[in-house]
Design a protein around this motif. Structure first.
Motif, mmCIF file in Angstrom:
data_model
loop_
_atom_site.group_PDB
_atom_site.id
_atom_site.type_symbol
_atom_site.label_atom_id
_atom_site.label_comp_id
_atom_site.label_asym_id
_atom_site.label_seq_id
_atom_site.Cartn_x
_atom_site.Cartn_y
_atom_site.Cartn_z
ATOM 1 N N PRO A 1 36.561 -22.435 12.154
ATOM 2 C CA PRO A 1 37.892 -22.917 12.551
ATOM 3 C C PRO A 1 38.984 -22.300 11.679
ATOM 4 C CG PRO A 1 36.334 -24.729 12.242
ATOM 5 C CD PRO A 1 35.696 -23.507 11.660
ATOM 6 N N PRO A 2 40.240 -22.322 12.159
ATOM 7 C CA PRO A 2 41.361 -21.841 11.335
ATOM 8 C C PRO A 2 41.626 -22.776 10.150
ATOM 9 C CG PRO A 2 42.139 -22.782 13.398
ATOM 10 C CD PRO A 2 40.651 -22.729 13.500
ATOM 11 N N GLU A 3 42.378 -22.264 9.177
ATOM 12 C CA GLU A 3 42.615 -23.024 7.949
ATOM 13 C C GLU A 3 43.296 -24.358 8.220
ATOM 14 O OE1 GLU A 3 41.529 -22.827 5.096
ATOM 15 O OE2 GLU A 3 42.813 -24.160 3.937
ATOM 16 N N ASN A 4 44.229 -24.407 9.156
ATOM 17 C CA ASN A 4 44.879 -25.683 9.473
ATOM 18 C C ASN A 4 43.868 -26.757 9.860
ATOM 19 O OD1 ASN A 4 47.596 -25.304 8.980
ATOM 20 N ND2 ASN A 4 48.082 -24.617 11.059
ATOM 21 N N ALA A 5 42.808 -26.346 10.555
ATOM 22 C CA ALA A 5 41.804 -27.319 10.999
ATOM 23 C C ALA A 5 41.083 -27.935 9.805
ATOM 24 C CB ALA A 5 40.804 -26.657 11.933
ATOM 25 N N PHE A 6 40.798 -27.126 8.778
ATOM 26 C CA PHE A 6 40.163 -27.686 7.574
ATOM 27 C C PHE A 6 41.090 -28.695 6.905
ATOM 28 C CE2 PHE A 6 37.570 -23.851 8.019
ATOM 29 C CZ PHE A 6 36.305 -24.343 7.725
ATOM 30 N N LEU A 7 42.384 -28.379 6.862
ATOM 31 C CA LEU A 7 43.331 -29.285 6.197
ATOM 32 C C LEU A 7 43.425 -30.619 6.949
ATOM 33 C CD1 LEU A 7 46.107 -26.631 5.482
ATOM 34 C CD2 LEU A 7 44.551 -27.652 3.801
ATOM 35 N N VAL A 8 43.511 -30.543 8.288
ATOM 36 C CA VAL A 8 43.609 -31.776 9.074
ATOM 37 C C VAL A 8 42.308 -32.572 8.968
ATOM 38 C CG1 VAL A 8 43.821 -32.689 11.414
ATOM 39 C CG2 VAL A 8 45.338 -30.863 10.647
ATOM 40 N N LEU B 1 46.718 -37.932 13.279
ATOM 41 C CA LEU B 1 45.943 -36.684 13.288
ATOM 42 C C LEU B 1 44.795 -36.700 14.300
ATOM 43 C CD1 LEU B 1 45.738 -36.143 9.434
ATOM 44 C CD2 LEU B 1 47.238 -34.986 11.050
ATOM 45 N N GLY B 2 44.218 -37.879 14.539
ATOM 46 C CA GLY B 2 43.048 -37.937 15.408
ATOM 47 C C GLY B 2 43.284 -38.604 16.740
ATOM 48 N N ALA C 1 47.767 -30.464 17.224
ATOM 49 C CA ALA C 1 48.640 -29.634 16.405
ATOM 50 C C ALA C 1 49.668 -30.529 15.710
ATOM 51 C CB ALA C 1 49.342 -28.601 17.276
ATOM 52 N N VAL C 2 49.925 -30.254 14.457
ATOM 53 C CA VAL C 2 50.812 -31.114 13.659
ATOM 54 C C VAL C 2 52.150 -30.414 13.477
ATOM 55 C CG1 VAL C 2 51.094 -32.329 11.474
ATOM 56 C CG2 VAL C 2 48.813 -32.069 12.468
ATOM 57 N N GLY C 3 53.206 -31.059 13.961
ATOM 58 C CA GLY C 3 54.541 -30.495 13.843
ATOM 59 C C GLY C 3 55.305 -31.076 12.669
ATOM 60 N N ALA C 4 56.543 -30.655 12.533
ATOM 61 C CA ALA C 4 57.358 -31.075 11.396
ATOM 62 C C ALA C 4 57.575 -32.592 11.388
ATOM 63 C CB ALA C 4 58.698 -30.344 11.437
ATOM 64 N N ALA C 5 57.757 -33.188 12.569
ATOM 65 C CA ALA C 5 57.982 -34.636 12.623
ATOM 66 C C ALA C 5 56.743 -35.395 12.148
ATOM 67 C CB ALA C 5 58.338 -35.052 14.043
ATOM 68 N N ALA D 1 50.354 -28.003 2.693
ATOM 69 C CA ALA D 1 49.748 -26.697 3.015
ATOM 70 C C ALA D 1 49.647 -26.445 4.511
ATOM 71 C CB ALA D 1 48.351 -26.619 2.382
ATOM 72 N N ILE D 2 49.828 -27.468 5.349
ATOM 73 C CA ILE D 2 49.746 -27.266 6.799
ATOM 74 C C ILE D 2 50.900 -26.381 7.271
ATOM 75 C CG2 ILE D 2 50.023 -28.441 9.018
ATOM 76 C CD1 ILE D 2 48.429 -30.773 7.871
ATOM 77 N N ASP D 3 50.571 -25.395 8.083
ATOM 78 C CA ASP D 3 51.571 -24.500 8.664
ATOM 79 C C ASP D 3 51.701 -24.850 10.148
ATOM 80 O OD1 ASP D 3 53.133 -22.525 9.688
ATOM 81 O OD2 ASP D 3 51.879 -20.858 9.019
ATOM 82 N N PRO D 4 52.769 -25.540 10.558
ATOM 83 C CA PRO D 4 52.889 -25.958 11.970
ATOM 84 C C PRO D 4 52.888 -24.796 12.947
ATOM 85 C CG PRO D 4 54.486 -27.106 10.574
ATOM 86 C CD PRO D 4 53.895 -26.025 9.735
#
Length: 481
Positions: A83-90, A158-159, A176-180, A379-382
């Motif tokens: 998975p991409p790095e964002n997925a590990f963070l979430v 998140l889930g 996907a996690v946005g700024a809000a 560290a999450i990049d939206p």
């Protein structure tokens, strides 16, 4: 010799019964029994591999994210996807929220109410403990449910929901996690941290992580004297909880919260010193469980779960996991010891695992994980991906998902044959800690920890036994999956 059967235990997840042989006011032998069988490993046979993501979270309503994460990792290995790095963070944030909620509720609602029981009414600390921690009636019970809700908000953002989210997939996460959402996550975690620092620890989280172990010997607590941690440490000194519930002295962790920088808590094992973990040395012994024994102890990748309720000499629906043929204690204490956390390391070197060190390991973990979660949010990049393309599974393949749930090491082993699940084996944390004897007659970690526990005259539900059992924070529904 007197025989006492303790159970069913209240304030544990699932059915548990402990048989004690008592002589001279002490437990001489203990036998831990889980009298329930559920059959999730049979339910999974013959299904599409991806069905595991729907079925296994239902093993438990407390550890469902952990079960889901282990299944997703086993499927990712089978499909050979990263998975991409964002997925590990979430995924780390989801698992962290669930694990923190577990540690937090264990302390306030499962463990501490035992010290508010009337049998301690003559103790000088009783009135204060009763007012704060009495089950349902204490002031803490009213506060902590609202505080815990902030962690469940994190899981919901998140889930999509908690428990039983489908948000964790082999190729990433569905949300996907946005700024809000990042703002809402920061706010929820900030409120939880504030309560920990003001009421639970009575100090900055970093101050507890760096606390001098020698100061405990001098009777000092890391934080304010009216904080809940200070109350616990006072009771622990008065009742000598450091002398209660010593485990087998071997510890194991799969490692926890991996991201691009590596795991937050290291993988490894401890047997007088830290050593690398060889998971090929894991076997499951069924010699004292209500299971057919087949070819003897097997690695879970080749494991068989075939219940046999008429098997003589058996006393539990729990198998006996062993590492290189020996029992291991798993959980927060194992994780912090193997990761070198200074306070836990010092406590274990001094007195091994015990009721005091197991509880303080959860405090250490809460302090460390909250700070790590704040870093993961930042560290999450939206604008970066959260999930890869849909995965396809080979017709014949194996996979394993090894993670750390709140209560310890959780492993899922998957075998796909002709495109369907041919075998799925699970070893849950409490399976390690509450295992029965193996074919060598060696007791499991809890069975060893209970030996020597004091039993008062006429006591049918020994309070010392309750303290030891709860110090492991058992989850029996995961154990008898």
């Amino acid at each position: 010799m007197t025989r006492i059967v303790v159970g069913p235990f209240n304030r544990v997840e699932g059915d548990l019964e402990v048989r004690l042989d008592v002589a001279g006011g002490r437990v001489r032998e203990a036998y831990v029994n889980s009298p329930l069988y559920r059959g999730f490993e049979q339910i999974l046979q013959g299904r599409e591999p991806a069905d595991a993501l729907v079925v296994v979270p239902r093993i438990c309503g407390i550890c469902s994210v952990a079960q889901s994460r282990a299944a997703a990792l086993a499927l990712a290995q089978a499909a050979n996807v990263t998975p991409p790095e964002n997925a590990f963070l979430v995924a780390n944030l989801l698992l962290g929220a669930e694990n923190l909620a577990d540690h937090f509720m264990h302390f306030y609602l499962f463990f501490m109410p035992d010290f508010a029981q009337p049998l301690y009414a003559d103790a000088p600390w009783y009135e204060q403990i009763h007012a704060r921690f009495a089950a349902l009636r204490g002031t803490a019970a009213r506060e902590v449910m609202a505080v815990r809700a902030d962690l469940l908000h994190v899981a919901g953002i998140l889930g999509g929901k908690w428990p039983h989210t489908l948000g964790l997939q082999p190729s990433g996460v569905t949300r996907a996690v946005g700024a809000a959402e990042l703002l809402r996550l920061r706010a929820a975690l900030s409120r939880f941290r504030r309560y920990l620092e003001e009421r639970t620890f009575g100090c900055a989280l970093s101050a507890f992580v760096d606390f001098d172990p020698d100061a405990l010997d001098a009777g000092r607590a890391p934080g304010a004297r009216d904080a809940d941690l200070a109350h616990f440490l006072h009771v622990a000194r008065e009742l000598r909880l450091e002398d209660l519930g010593r485990g087998p002295g071997r510890y194991m962790s799969y490692g926890a919260y991996a991201d691009a920088g590596g795991p937050l808590f290291a993988a490894g094992m401890w047997d007088d010193a830290s050593a690398p973990l060889d998971v090929s040395q894991i076997t499951e012994d069924t010699s004292h469980g209500w299971f057919s024994d087949g070819a003897g102890p097997l690695h879970p990748a080749q494991g068989v779960t075939d219940p046999d309720v008429d098997r003589p000499g058996s006393y539990s629906f729990v198998k006996a996991p062993r590492l290189a043929g020996r029992p291991c204690e798993v959980g927060p204490l194992a994780r912090q010891l193997i990761s070198g956390q200074s306070l836990i390391h010092a406590l274990v070197l001094r007195a091994g695992s015990n009721v005091l060190s197991r509880i303080l390991a959860r405090f250490a973990e809460m302090a460390i994980v909250v700070q790590a979660m704040e870093d993961w949010i930042e560290a999450i990049d939206p604008d970066a991906p959260f999930c890869g393309p849909p995965v396809a599974y080979p017709q014949e393949v194996r996979g394993a998902g090894l993670i750390e749930a709140a209560r310890g090491s959780l492993g899922h082993w998957l075998q796909v044959r002709d495109g369907r699940i041919a075998n799925y084996q699970i070893i849950a944390p409490t399976t390690w800690n509450f295992s029965p004897r193996d074919r060598e007659g060696v007791p499991g970690p809890l069975e060893q920890a209970l030996v020597g526990a004091p039993v008062r005259a006429g006591e049918r539900q020994p309070i010392a036994v309750a303290h030891i059992v709860r110090s492991f924070d058992p989850c029996m529904v995961c154990t008898v999956h």
